[in-house]
Design a protein around this motif. Structure first.
Motif, PDB file in Angstrom:
ATOM      1  N   GLU A 110     -42.653  -2.927 -59.883  1.00 20.33           N
ATOM      2  CA  GLU A 110     -43.680  -1.926 -60.228  1.00 20.33           C
ATOM      3  C   GLU A 110     -44.890  -2.026 -59.304  1.00 20.33           C
ATOM      4  O   GLU A 110     -45.582  -1.028 -59.068  1.00 20.33           O
ATOM      5  CB  GLU A 110     -44.101  -2.072 -61.694  1.00 20.33           C
ATOM      6  N   ASP A 111     -45.157  -3.205 -58.798  1.00 22.97           N
ATOM      7  CA  ASP A 111     -46.232  -3.423 -57.827  1.00 22.97           C
ATOM      8  C   ASP A 111     -45.628  -4.023 -56.564  1.00 22.97           C
ATOM      9  O   ASP A 111     -44.542  -4.603 -56.596  1.00 22.97           O
ATOM     10  CB  ASP A 111     -47.293  -4.378 -58.381  1.00 22.97           C
ATOM     11  N   GLY A 112     -46.334  -3.894 -55.472  1.00 20.66           N
ATOM     12  CA  GLY A 112     -45.868  -4.487 -54.229  1.00 20.66           C
ATOM     13  C   GLY A 112     -47.045  -4.834 -53.338  1.00 20.66           C
ATOM     14  O   GLY A 112     -48.200  -4.527 -53.653  1.00 20.66           O
ATOM     15  N   MET A 142     -37.880  -1.150 -51.520  1.00 19.96           N
ATOM     16  CA  MET A 142     -37.200  -1.207 -52.814  1.00 19.96           C
ATOM     17  C   MET A 142     -36.874  -2.662 -53.185  1.00 19.96           C
ATOM     18  O   MET A 142     -36.955  -3.038 -54.348  1.00 19.96           O
ATOM     19  CB  MET A 142     -35.917  -0.362 -52.789  1.00 19.96           C
ATOM     20  N   ILE A 143     -36.533  -3.462 -52.210  1.00 19.43           N
ATOM     21  CA  ILE A 143     -36.182  -4.856 -52.478  1.00 19.43           C
ATOM     22  C   ILE A 143     -37.429  -5.719 -52.672  1.00 19.43           C
ATOM     23  O   ILE A 143     -37.498  -6.544 -53.586  1.00 19.43           O
ATOM     24  CB  ILE A 143     -35.302  -5.410 -51.332  1.00 19.43           C
ATOM     25  N   LYS A 144     -38.444  -5.514 -51.860  1.00 19.39           N
ATOM     26  CA  LYS A 144     -39.612  -6.406 -51.855  1.00 19.39           C
ATOM     27  C   LYS A 144     -40.814  -5.853 -52.620  1.00 19.39           C
ATOM     28  O   LYS A 144     -41.705  -6.603 -53.006  1.00 19.39           O
ATOM     29  CB  LYS A 144     -40.034  -6.709 -50.410  1.00 19.39           C
ATOM     30  N   GLY A 145     -40.868  -4.527 -52.814  1.00 20.09           N
ATOM     31  CA  GLY A 145     -42.022  -3.896 -53.442  1.00 20.09           C
ATOM     32  C   GLY A 145     -42.981  -3.373 -52.403  1.00 20.09           C
ATOM     33  O   GLY A 145     -43.468  -4.132 -51.558  1.00 20.09           O
ATOM     34  N   GLY A 146     -43.243  -2.064 -52.421  1.00 18.33           N
ATOM     35  CA  GLY A 146     -44.131  -1.481 -51.429  1.00 18.33           C
ATOM     36  C   GLY A 146     -44.197   0.022 -51.556  1.00 18.33           C
ATOM     37  O   GLY A 146     -43.555   0.625 -52.419  1.00 18.33           O
TER      38      GLY A 146
END
Length: 342
Positions: free
Chosen positions: A205-207, A256-260
């Protein structure tokens, strides 16, 4: 069998029941995209060894230089979809107009249209950076038994029945959704089979990553400039890290994998942005929402935008929910000047 050892073909069969149209056509369509992706992957991996890199000396409908692999990928995906007699129409970012597909014995009986960006980020090929393919699938709205028309392609993104991308990177992956979550499959090149490697993919939800071409900063709207400054401030969990590859598929996949968040806003150079609504933004927005993310043009949900032309461009803000919402809050401060006009 372990889910991790499940092949893409097995996954498609097992999950057919979740799809409200269970004729098997969609499964065959995903399988044909899988086949074309393997062929294109083989050619991408040979870039540098054979005469496949560089420009062909022509431009596409957007006025962009066509790379040799652009043309190759476009031809391969179109050929595969036509030869397998699954679709009634195809629209490609590389083609001026849509293609009507009809086999001699079917008489326009197929029900699906495919919109495709055959090789996203192709300007990166010459320097060995990841590129990808983006696809979007709709059910036709004109009567079965008649040739497709433009309105079959000019549907809102919320009418998509499937969408996905292929990323040709350190490993080759197909990531797709049929409206029941997002799953990723990695190619085992030794045997040519895609295996489920990333089940139920979700955006955090956050990145802490923002992806934007900051070389265009001077041309950005005030709201975007202020959001970028916010990302760079030393406060709380900021500053965020700037990561921009220049291939939408690769930037989206990482976020999508790391958040951003990924941003391609309108600018004084591109009054409605640069990315194409039908070939890039709609499929990525569908994937984002299915993976607990968010996608908008800074003001309006991407999937609710009414398309008016095949190669329509829109601003694009996509990624982790809270980051996109924050960027939208900066845009709304200047909405009178910055809201796109379609």
């Amino acid at each position: 069998m372990s889910k991790q050892n499940q092949t893409l073909g097995e996954f498609i069969i097992e999950n057919q029941a979740y799809f409200k149209y269970t004729s098997g056509e969609l499964s065959r369509l995903i399988n044909s995209i899988r086949l074309a992706a393997k062929v294109v992957n083989h050619e991408v991996n040979k870039a540098g060894l054979v005469d496949i890199i560089g420009a062909v000396g022509e431009t596409n409908i957007q006025g962009e230089d066509q790379q040799k692999l652009d043309v190759y990928a476009n031809d391969k995906f179109i050929q595969t979809l036509i030869n397998r007699n699954i679709v009634c129409g195809i629209a490609s970012e590389e083609e001026d107009d849509f293609i009507t597909v009809n086999s001699q014995d079917e008489n326009h009986q197929n029900k699906y249209v495919v919109l495709i960006d055959p090789l996203d980020g192709s300007s990166n090929i010459d320097v060995n950076v990841s590129v990808g393919t983006i696809f979007s699938i709709y059910r036709r709205v004109t009567p079965v038994g008649t040739p497709v028309k433009k309105e079959d392609f000019l549907q809102k993104g919320n009418q998509q029945v499937a969408a996905g991308y292929v990323v040709y990177g350190t490993s080759t992956m197909i990531v797709y959704t049929t409206g029941h979550g997002v799953n990723g499959f990695t190619l085992n090149p030794a045997i040519g089979t895609f295996y489920l490697s990333h089940p139920n993919m979700q955006f955090p939800e956050d990145g802490k990553i923002y992806s934007v071409n900051e070389g265009n900063y001077i041309h950005f709207p005030k709201g975007v400039k202020n959001y970028i400054k916010y990302c760079q401030e030393e406060e709380g969990d900021r500053p965020y890290t700037s990561r921009y590859i220049g291939s939408l598929v690769s930037d989206f996949h990482r976020n999508m994998i790391k958040g951003g968040i990924y941003l391609y806003p309108k600018s004084s150079k591109n009054s409605n942005g640069k990315l194409r609504l039908l070939y890039e933004c709609n499929p990525m927005a569908f994937l984002a929402e299915q993976a607990n993310g968010k996608a908008s043009d800074g003001f309006t949900r991407i999937l609710d935008i009414e398309p008016t032309e095949l190669h329509q461009r829109v601003p694009f803000f996509c990624g982790s929910k809270n980051m996109v919402a924050k960027a939208e809050s900066f845009m709304k401060e200047f909405s009178d000047d910055e809201k796109p006009q379609y």
